[in-house]
Design a protein around this motif. Structure first.
Motif, mmCIF file in Angstrom:
data_model
loop_
_atom_site.group_PDB
_atom_site.id
_atom_site.type_symbol
_atom_site.label_atom_id
_atom_site.label_comp_id
_atom_site.label_asym_id
_atom_site.label_seq_id
_atom_site.Cartn_x
_atom_site.Cartn_y
_atom_site.Cartn_z
ATOM 1 N N THR A 1 0.835 -1.189 0.000
ATOM 2 C CA THR A 1 0.000 0.000 0.000
ATOM 3 C C THR A 1 0.874 1.244 0.000
ATOM 4 O O THR A 1 1.854 1.326 0.760
ATOM 5 N N ASP A 2 0.575 2.196 -0.874
ATOM 6 C CA ASP A 2 1.253 3.486 -0.843
ATOM 7 C C ASP A 2 0.204 4.573 -0.670
ATOM 8 O O ASP A 2 -0.959 4.296 -0.354
ATOM 9 N N VAL A 3 0.584 5.828 -0.886
ATOM 10 C CA VAL A 3 -0.341 6.932 -0.636
ATOM 11 C C VAL A 3 -1.554 6.877 -1.556
ATOM 12 O O VAL A 3 -2.590 7.472 -1.267
ATOM 13 N N GLY A 4 -1.442 6.127 -2.665
ATOM 14 C CA GLY A 4 -2.568 6.018 -3.584
ATOM 15 C C GLY A 4 -3.480 4.852 -3.286
ATOM 16 O O GLY A 4 -4.472 4.649 -3.985
ATOM 17 N N GLY A 5 -3.142 4.060 -2.254
ATOM 18 C CA GLY A 5 -3.972 2.927 -1.909
ATOM 19 C C GLY A 5 -3.304 1.601 -2.249
ATOM 20 O O GLY A 5 -2.084 1.533 -2.448
ATOM 21 N N PRO A 6 -4.073 0.513 -2.340
ATOM 22 C CA PRO A 6 -3.519 -0.817 -2.620
ATOM 23 C C PRO A 6 -2.818 -0.867 -3.980
ATOM 24 O O PRO A 6 -3.320 -0.340 -4.969
ATOM 25 N N GLN A 7 -1.659 -1.525 -4.004
ATOM 26 C CA GLN A 7 -0.871 -1.659 -5.230
ATOM 27 C C GLN A 7 -0.364 -3.100 -5.336
ATOM 28 O O GLN A 7 -0.380 -3.862 -4.366
ATOM 29 N N THR A 8 0.109 -3.454 -6.518
ATOM 30 C CA THR A 8 0.715 -4.770 -6.719
ATOM 31 C C THR A 8 2.073 -4.607 -7.380
ATOM 32 O O THR A 8 2.295 -3.677 -8.158
ATOM 33 N N ALA A 9 2.960 -5.523 -7.052
ATOM 34 C CA ALA A 9 4.266 -5.616 -7.706
ATOM 35 C C ALA A 9 4.369 -7.002 -8.317
ATOM 36 O O ALA A 9 3.965 -7.997 -7.709
ATOM 37 N N SER A 10 4.886 -7.084 -9.536
ATOM 38 C CA SER A 10 4.960 -8.388 -10.195
ATOM 39 C C SER A 10 6.205 -8.478 -11.061
ATOM 40 O O SER A 10 6.783 -7.462 -11.468
ATOM 41 N N ALA A 11 6.607 -9.717 -11.337
ATOM 42 C CA ALA A 11 7.749 -9.988 -12.204
ATOM 43 C C ALA A 11 7.575 -11.381 -12.789
ATOM 44 O O ALA A 11 6.876 -12.228 -12.233
ATOM 45 N N SER A 12 8.212 -11.642 -13.937
ATOM 46 C CA SER A 12 8.118 -12.940 -14.601
ATOM 47 C C SER A 12 9.508 -13.489 -14.902
ATOM 48 O O SER A 12 10.471 -12.728 -15.046
ATOM 49 N N ASP A 13 9.574 -14.809 -14.998
ATOM 50 C CA ASP A 13 10.829 -15.458 -15.371
ATOM 51 C C ASP A 13 10.524 -16.760 -16.093
ATOM 52 O O ASP A 13 9.629 -17.508 -15.697
ATOM 53 N N GLY A 14 11.252 -17.031 -17.160
ATOM 54 C CA GLY A 14 11.086 -18.275 -17.903
ATOM 55 C C GLY A 14 12.145 -19.286 -17.500
ATOM 56 O O GLY A 14 13.232 -18.935 -17.043
ATOM 57 N N GLU A 15 11.817 -20.551 -17.668
ATOM 58 C CA GLU A 15 12.755 -21.620 -17.323
ATOM 59 C C GLU A 15 12.829 -22.625 -18.461
ATOM 60 O O GLU A 15 11.817 -23.017 -19.042
ATOM 61 N N THR A 16 14.046 -23.026 -18.803
ATOM 62 C CA THR A 16 14.278 -24.014 -19.839
ATOM 63 C C THR A 16 14.721 -25.321 -19.188
ATOM 64 O O THR A 16 15.764 -25.365 -18.537
ATOM 65 N N THR A 17 13.908 -26.350 -19.337
ATOM 66 C CA THR A 17 14.238 -27.670 -18.795
ATOM 67 C C THR A 17 14.712 -28.558 -19.941
ATOM 68 O O THR A 17 14.021 -28.697 -20.944
ATOM 69 N N VAL A 18 15.882 -29.137 -19.801
ATOM 70 C CA VAL A 18 16.465 -29.961 -20.861
ATOM 71 C C VAL A 18 16.073 -31.422 -20.656
ATOM 72 O O VAL A 18 16.329 -31.995 -19.594
ATOM 73 N N LEU A 19 15.439 -31.991 -21.660
ATOM 74 C CA LEU A 19 15.124 -33.425 -21.667
ATOM 75 C C LEU A 19 15.934 -34.088 -22.775
ATOM 76 O O LEU A 19 16.030 -33.555 -23.882
ATOM 77 N N THR A 20 16.501 -35.233 -22.485
ATOM 78 C CA THR A 20 17.314 -35.941 -23.473
ATOM 79 C C THR A 20 16.468 -36.987 -24.193
ATOM 80 O O THR A 20 15.863 -37.856 -23.555
ATOM 81 N N LEU A 21 16.425 -36.888 -25.523
ATOM 82 C CA LEU A 21 15.708 -37.875 -26.340
ATOM 83 C C LEU A 21 16.662 -39.012 -26.687
ATOM 84 O O LEU A 21 17.750 -38.787 -27.203
ATOM 85 N N GLU A 22 16.252 -40.238 -26.385
ATOM 86 C CA GLU A 22 17.103 -41.401 -26.628
ATOM 87 C C GLU A 22 16.325 -42.492 -27.351
ATOM 88 O O GLU A 22 15.923 -43.500 -26.749
ATOM 89 N N PRO A 23 16.094 -42.336 -28.650
ATOM 90 C CA PRO A 23 15.424 -43.409 -29.397
ATOM 91 C C PRO A 23 16.281 -44.677 -29.417
ATOM 92 O O PRO A 23 17.513 -44.613 -29.468
#
Length: 252
Positions: A148-170
């Motif tokens: 909350t600031d002087v203007g009332g309720p507020q939100t803070a947000s952030a995003s992050d991506g994740e790369t998961t490596v999977l091994t293909l073994e035919p």
């Protein structure tokens, strides 16, 4: 910030009037507005857990996610939670009640995702070569906190991506067995040998359009193609016959 120096201070005035009577003190305060800066950062990380213990990435294994959240603003954040774009992800303990400025939390919020065969096969269908390969699974998460600031309720947000490596073994294996019970004793020209081929998918990727070829001149193959999921064994689709010739008998 509201400053009220007392009577006689820098902002207060008192004293006597010309008649010698005391004056009523006058107090003056100053209000300084300090801006609230609600800010947050997120780092998402992952590790593949070999749930079935077979030493490779495949159906049933679990991706474990960790989320590191930091309050990079100057106000305390409350009711912090994370939304993830990966369908099927299971969030655990998805709430950080409060996070003071400068504080870091890397253990409260976690998540898991069980790998399906469709996930792995989808990677091959995306254009990857059907040979030993590595593939990437990408998804994003967004963290949100309140203040909350002087203007009332507020939100803070952030995003992050994740790369998961999977091994293909035919992988694939085959055994070829001959059935000679129909041969005469001794074998004669025109007797027929039958063959049965057992094919197994030994990899972690579904195999499609599986066929069998044989270099024996004169052999007659039948059956297929087939599709084999990892671990599937086909012992009846592919068969073959070969008719003995005089040259065969001469060779023994």
């Amino acid at each position: 910030v509201d400053a009220h120096p007392g009577p006689g201070g820098a902002h207060g005035q008192d004293g006597d009037d010309p008649a010698g009577d005391p004056l009523t003190p006058v107090d003056d305060g100053a209000v300084v507005a300090l801006p609230a800066n609600g800010d947050i950062t997120l780092v998402k990380s992952s590790v593949v857990e070999d749930t079935n213990g077979n030493g490779r990435d495949d159906e049933g294994d679990t991706i474990r996610y960790a989320f590191t959240v930091e309050n990079t603003g100057n106000v305390t954040l409350t009711n912090i939670s994370i939304a993830d774009t990966l369908p099927g992800i299971v969030m655990a303990n998805n709430l950080i009640a409060t996070l003071a400025p400068g504080a870091v939390d890397s253990t409260t919020i976690t998540a898991s995702y069980v790998i399906s065969q469709a996930d792995i096969d989808g990677l091959t269908q995306a254009g990857l070569s059907p040979v030993a390969n590595t593939a990437l699974v990408d998804n994003f998460a967004t963290v949100t906190g309140n203040y909350t600031d002087v203007g009332g309720p507020q939100t803070a947000s952030a995003s992050d991506g994740e790369t998961t490596v999977l091994t293909l073994e035919p992988g694939i294996a085959m055994t070829k067995a001959a059935v000679t019970t129909g041969l005469q004793s001794p074998p004669q020209v025109g007797d027929v040998i039958s063959y049965v081929f057992t094919v197994e998918n030994t990899g972690n990727v579904t195999l499609t359009n599986v066929t069998v070829t044989d270099p024996l001149s004169g052999i007659v193959l039948s059956g297929g193609p087939v599709t084999l999921a990892p671990g599937d064994v086909d012992g009846g689709t592919f068969t073959a016959t070969y008719t003995l010739t005089a040259a065969d008998l001469d060779r023994g």
